[in-house]
Design a protein around this motif. Structure first.
Motif, PDB file in Angstrom:
ATOM      1  N   SER A   1     -17.574 -56.049 -97.905  1.00  0.00           N
ATOM      2  CA  SER A   1     -17.758 -54.477 -98.537  1.00  0.00           C
ATOM      3  C   SER A   1     -19.211 -54.602 -99.119  1.00  0.00           C
ATOM      4  N   LEU A   2     -19.538 -55.586 -99.773  1.00  0.00           N
ATOM      5  CA  LEU A   2     -20.877 -55.541-100.343  1.00  0.00           C
ATOM      6  C   LEU A   2     -22.037 -55.451 -99.201  1.00  0.00           C
ATOM      7  N   PHE A   3     -21.726 -56.466 -98.208  1.00  0.00           N
ATOM      8  CA  PHE A   3     -22.764 -56.621 -97.157  1.00  0.00           C
ATOM      9  C   PHE A   3     -22.803 -55.258 -96.528  1.00  0.00           C
ATOM     10  N   LEU A   4     -21.613 -54.642 -95.943  1.00  0.00           N
ATOM     11  CA  LEU A   4     -21.901 -53.389 -95.275  1.00  0.00           C
ATOM     12  C   LEU A   4     -22.355 -52.112 -96.383  1.00  0.00           C
ATOM     13  N   ALA A   5     -22.180 -52.180 -97.364  1.00  0.00           N
ATOM     14  CA  ALA A   5     -22.624 -50.970 -98.360  1.00  0.00           C
ATOM     15  C   ALA A   5     -24.264 -51.277 -98.499  1.00  0.00           C
TER      16      ALA A   5
ATOM     17  N   VAL B   1     -14.581 -39.480 -85.729  1.00  0.00           N
ATOM     18  CA  VAL B   1     -14.809 -40.565 -84.825  1.00  0.00           C
ATOM     19  C   VAL B   1     -15.052 -41.711 -85.332  1.00  0.00           C
ATOM     20  N   TRP B   2     -16.008 -41.445 -86.412  1.00  0.00           N
ATOM     21  CA  TRP B   2     -16.651 -42.897 -87.217  1.00  0.00           C
ATOM     22  C   TRP B   2     -15.225 -43.410 -87.720  1.00  0.00           C
ATOM     23  N   GLY B   3     -14.309 -42.814 -88.638  1.00  0.00           N
ATOM     24  CA  GLY B   3     -13.134 -43.076 -89.078  1.00  0.00           C
ATOM     25  C   GLY B   3     -12.105 -43.717 -88.243  1.00  0.00           C
ATOM     26  N   LEU B   4     -11.791 -43.358 -87.196  1.00  0.00           N
ATOM     27  CA  LEU B   4     -11.094 -43.854 -86.383  1.00  0.00           C
ATOM     28  C   LEU B   4     -11.626 -44.874 -85.348  1.00  0.00           C
TER      29      LEU B   4
ATOM     30  N   VAL C   1      -9.852 -53.050 -94.346  1.00  0.00           N
ATOM     31  CA  VAL C   1      -9.718 -52.602 -95.726  1.00  0.00           C
ATOM     32  C   VAL C   1     -11.102 -52.815 -96.362  1.00  0.00           C
ATOM     33  N   GLU C   2     -11.631 -53.888 -96.383  1.00  0.00           N
ATOM     34  CA  GLU C   2     -12.939 -54.325 -97.026  1.00  0.00           C
ATOM     35  C   GLU C   2     -13.976 -53.698 -96.420  1.00  0.00           C
ATOM     36  N   ALA C   3     -14.078 -53.429 -95.270  1.00  0.00           N
ATOM     37  CA  ALA C   3     -15.148 -52.497 -94.448  1.00  0.00           C
ATOM     38  C   ALA C   3     -15.010 -51.070 -94.932  1.00  0.00           C
ATOM     39  N   SER C   4     -13.901 -50.454 -94.991  1.00  0.00           N
ATOM     40  CA  SER C   4     -13.563 -49.108 -95.711  1.00  0.00           C
ATOM     41  C   SER C   4     -14.143 -49.056 -97.120  1.00  0.00           C
ATOM     42  N   LEU C   5     -13.935 -50.151 -97.928  1.00  0.00           N
ATOM     43  CA  LEU C   5     -14.402 -49.894 -99.226  1.00  0.00           C
ATOM     44  C   LEU C   5     -15.939 -49.875 -99.194  1.00  0.00           C
TER      45      LEU C   5
ATOM     46  N   LEU D   1     -14.715 -38.643 -95.380  1.00  0.00           N
ATOM     47  CA  LEU D   1     -13.808 -38.485 -94.528  1.00  0.00           C
ATOM     48  C   LEU D   1     -13.639 -39.901 -93.643  1.00  0.00           C
ATOM     49  N   ASN D   2     -14.791 -40.490 -93.490  1.00  0.00           N
ATOM     50  CA  ASN D   2     -15.126 -41.611 -92.639  1.00  0.00           C
ATOM     51  C   ASN D   2     -14.313 -42.935 -93.316  1.00  0.00           C
ATOM     52  N   PRO D   3     -14.695 -43.226 -94.597  1.00  0.00           N
ATOM     53  CA  PRO D   3     -14.011 -44.508 -95.053  1.00  0.00           C
ATOM     54  C   PRO D   3     -12.571 -44.208 -95.313  1.00  0.00           C
ATOM     55  N   SER D   4     -12.003 -42.940 -95.442  1.00  0.00           N
ATOM     56  CA  SER D   4     -10.491 -42.829 -95.711  1.00  0.00           C
ATOM     57  C   SER D   4      -9.884 -42.851 -94.540  1.00  0.00           C
ATOM     58  N   LEU D   5     -10.384 -42.585 -93.406  1.00  0.00           N
ATOM     59  CA  LEU D   5      -9.862 -42.815 -92.074  1.00  0.00           C
ATOM     60  C   LEU D   5      -9.643 -44.287 -91.920  1.00  0.00           C
ATOM     61  N   GLN D   6     -10.694 -44.796 -92.015  1.00  0.00           N
ATOM     62  CA  GLN D   6     -10.668 -46.520 -91.971  1.00  0.00           C
ATOM     63  C   GLN D   6      -9.748 -47.010 -92.541  1.00  0.00           C
ATOM     64  N   PHE D   7      -9.568 -46.674 -93.976  1.00  0.00           N
ATOM     65  CA  PHE D   7      -8.681 -47.125 -94.673  1.00  0.00           C
ATOM     66  C   PHE D   7      -7.409 -47.033 -94.307  1.00  0.00           C
ATOM     67  N   LEU D   8      -6.914 -45.722 -93.883  1.00  0.00           N
ATOM     68  CA  LEU D   8      -5.725 -45.545 -93.250  1.00  0.00           C
ATOM     69  C   LEU D   8      -5.298 -46.301 -91.917  1.00  0.00           C
ATOM     70  N   CYS D   9      -6.391 -46.547 -91.077  1.00  0.00           N
ATOM     71  CA  CYS D   9      -6.254 -47.272 -89.977  1.00  0.00           C
ATOM     72  C   CYS D   9      -5.780 -48.841 -90.252  1.00  0.00           C
ATOM     73  N   ALA D  10      -6.533 -49.105 -91.376  1.00  0.00           N
ATOM     74  CA  ALA D  10      -6.332 -50.816 -91.987  1.00  0.00           C
ATOM     75  C   ALA D  10      -4.981 -50.655 -92.500  1.00  0.00           C
ATOM     76  N   SER D  11      -4.438 -49.907 -93.423  1.00  0.00           N
ATOM     77  CA  SER D  11      -3.395 -50.365 -94.108  1.00  0.00           C
ATOM     78  C   SER D  11      -2.118 -49.691 -93.365  1.00  0.00           C
ATOM     79  N   LEU D  12      -2.097 -48.501 -92.517  1.00  0.00           N
ATOM     80  CA  LEU D  12      -1.139 -47.945 -92.048  1.00  0.00           C
ATOM     81  C   LEU D  12      -0.686 -48.658 -90.549  1.00  0.00           C
ATOM     82  N   ILE D  13      -1.865 -48.676 -89.731  1.00  0.00           N
ATOM     83  CA  ILE D  13      -1.795 -49.101 -88.196  1.00  0.00           C
ATOM     84  C   ILE D  13      -1.988 -50.570 -88.078  1.00  0.00           C
ATOM     85  N   PHE D  14      -2.997 -51.329 -88.766  1.00  0.00           N
ATOM     86  CA  PHE D  14      -3.352 -52.598 -88.761  1.00  0.00           C
ATOM     87  C   PHE D  14      -2.249 -53.530 -89.687  1.00  0.00           C
TER      88      PHE D  14
END
Length: 308
Positions: free
Chosen positions: A152-156, A17-20, A98-102, A253-266
């Motif tokens: 990325s740095l801010f969220l981390a 859920v977090w990742g999507l 992408v930066e958010a997932s990183l 799994l969370n950032p991995s799904l976020q990265f896939l959303c960013a690269s493949l869907i967005f």
């Protein structure tokens, strides 16, 4: 079904859920961030309050906030998590998923650094190598993109600092987060009052007062509370029945799904610099996870020997 099986299913669902969640917030990209953040806060409070009432744990909330120390820690945590939520929402809306997932990939390593400087925890060789690789990845992105990956740095950093504060709280995660949104709710209500009654303008100078004008948007704004509360409850349950190493690894799994959303869907661009930095971060996480797994196994062995 055994508790361990239920816990595994719970943490997988929570991280999924977090990742999507970028898909959800992308669908609300026309809603100004402060308005969306305010609704997320208020509806989260409604759900957490209902859950604690059902569990007959609502009296734990005033007890948490009664002491000056407890109030201050919850206030600091609420400011950090609000900044993190707001930063994540904005990153999705401006096409920086992408930066958010990183950021969520890097945050466990930032947590290790904070543990070293705040609690004096010892950095072994494996963790030192992991941090060095992550630092190199940030350097590569900074050099290649011309600017540091600020999002990325801010969220981390905000999420890692939030974790440090939470470590000092004795209350469970559901009660403490309920306290956080309780303290944030007055600010959220004031902002929404200004939006609806006074026509305040927010970030990016967009049309405000979305709630109540479109049924779909209104339901999704209410749903943002469930999107916040639901995974946290599942994660809280899983954390009680799974080893720390398992929880730590599955969280990726969370950032991995976020990265896939960013690269493949967005369809956000992945530069060659990202292609260099990402494997460095993944290698750092593999090393960190192996060290955490080994330490967790050693701890469980010691406890087993002590009780035998």
């Amino acid at each position: 079904m055994r508790d361990s099986t239920k816990a595994t299913a719970a943490i997988l669902l929570a991280c999924t859920v977090w990742g999507l969640s970028p898909l959800y917030y992308k669908a609300l990209a026309h809603v100004p961030p402060l308005e969306l953040l305010s609704h997320r806060t208020i509806w989260s409070l409604v759900l957490f309050s209902a859950l604690l009432t059902f569990q007959r744990r609502l009296p734990e909330l005033p007890r948490l906030l009664r002491t000056p120390r407890g109030f201050l820690l919850v206030l600091l945590a609420s400011l950090l998590i609000s900044a993190n939520w707001g930063g994540f929402i904005i990153s999705i809306q401006i096409g920086k998923a992408v930066e958010a997932s990183l950021g969520y990939y890097v945050f466990p390593l930032v947590t290790v650094l904070l543990g070293r400087f705040v609690y004096g925890e010892v950095l072994d060789r494996g963790k030192s190598i992991a941090i060095a690789l992550a630092t190199l990845a940030v350097g590569v992105l900074t050099y290649g993109l011309g600017v540091p990956p600020w999002i990325s740095l801010f969220l981390a950093s905000t999420f890692a600092c939030y974790g440090v504060i939470k470590k000092s709280l004795t209350a469970g995660p559901v009660v403490s987060v309920a306290g956080e949104v309780f303290l944030l709710a007055p600010l959220a209500m004031i902002w929404l009052w200004g939006v609806h009654a006074e026509g305040w303008t927010g970030l990016f100078d967009r049309h405000l007062a979305t709630f109540g004008h479109d049924l779909s948007d209104s339901l999704m704004l209410i749903g943002s509370g469930l999107l916040t509360a639901g995974p946290l409850v599942l994660f809280s349950f899983a954390s009680k029945h799974l080893t720390l190493s398992t929880v730590g690894v599955v969280q990726y799994l969370n950032p991995s799904l976020q990265f896939l959303c960013a690269s493949l869907i967005f369809a956000e661009p992945i530069t060659r610099w990202h292609a260099i930095a990402l494997p460095l971060i993944w290698a750092a996480l593999v090393i960190y996870s192996l060290v955490a797994f080994r330490q967790d196994r050693t701890t469980r062995r010691s406890r087993s020997m002590a009780t035998s």
